[in-house]
Design a protein around this motif. Structure first.
Motif, PDB file in Angstrom:
ATOM      1  N   GLN A 235      13.837  23.480   0.332  1.00 56.10           N
ATOM      2  CA  GLN A 235      14.506  24.749   0.075  1.00 56.10           C
ATOM      3  C   GLN A 235      13.670  25.911   0.605  1.00 56.10           C
ATOM      4  OE1 GLN A 235      15.102  25.568  -4.082  1.00 56.10           O
ATOM      5  NE2 GLN A 235      16.481  27.275  -3.699  1.00 56.10           N
TER       6      GLN A 235
ATOM      7  N   GLU B 105      15.751  30.970   7.451  1.00 50.37           N
ATOM      8  CA  GLU B 105      16.782  31.986   7.293  1.00 50.37           C
ATOM      9  C   GLU B 105      16.183  33.392   7.388  1.00 50.37           C
ATOM     10  OE1 GLU B 105      20.285  33.322   4.141  1.00 50.37           O
ATOM     11  OE2 GLU B 105      19.010  31.601   3.666  1.00 50.37           O
TER      12      GLU B 105
ATOM     13  N   GLN C  51      14.716  28.513   3.535  1.00 49.64           N
ATOM     14  CA  GLN C  51      14.725  29.953   3.296  1.00 49.64           C
ATOM     15  C   GLN C  51      13.817  30.692   4.277  1.00 49.64           C
ATOM     16  OE1 GLN C  51      13.754  29.993  -0.887  1.00 49.64           O
ATOM     17  NE2 GLN C  51      15.907  30.047  -1.500  1.00 49.64           N
TER      18      GLN C  51
END
Length: 98
Positions: free
Chosen positions: A68, A75, A72
């Motif tokens: 995760q 992103e 992130q």
């Protein structure tokens, strides 16, 4: 002569762990105050500590969190790139107006 080994019930252990989590003192300080070996308190903490909003971490949970975080981070980099492109476009369009 040997030391007498003390036995504690589960309720006492859980209350002690909760008490430790609420304190700002170190484990050795609390061990001295409670007259319980620091190693025993550490063992209790690793086995019985609970977080209100966070489950105890196991290897799979850690792997999922790492994935995760990596996702992130990608992103964030993509968004930074998009912001840079938009800033350049704004600069170009502002020049054309003048």
């Amino acid at each position: 002569m040997g030391d007498v080994r003390k036995h504690y019930n589960e309720a006492f252990i859980e209350q002690t762990v909760k008490f430790i989590q609420e304190q700002t003192k170190s484990i050795p300080q609390l061990a001295q105050e409670l007259d319980i070996p620091a190693g025993t308190l550490r063992k209790w903490m690793s086995k019985h500590r609970k977080f209100e909003n966070e489950p105890l971490l196991d290897r799979e949970t850690i792997r999922q969190k790492e994935k995760q975080i990596a996702s992130q981070e990608r992103e964030i980099e993509d968004l930074k790139e998009e912001i840079a492109i938009l800033k350049k476009a704004m600069h170009i369009f502002n020049k054309e107006r003048n």
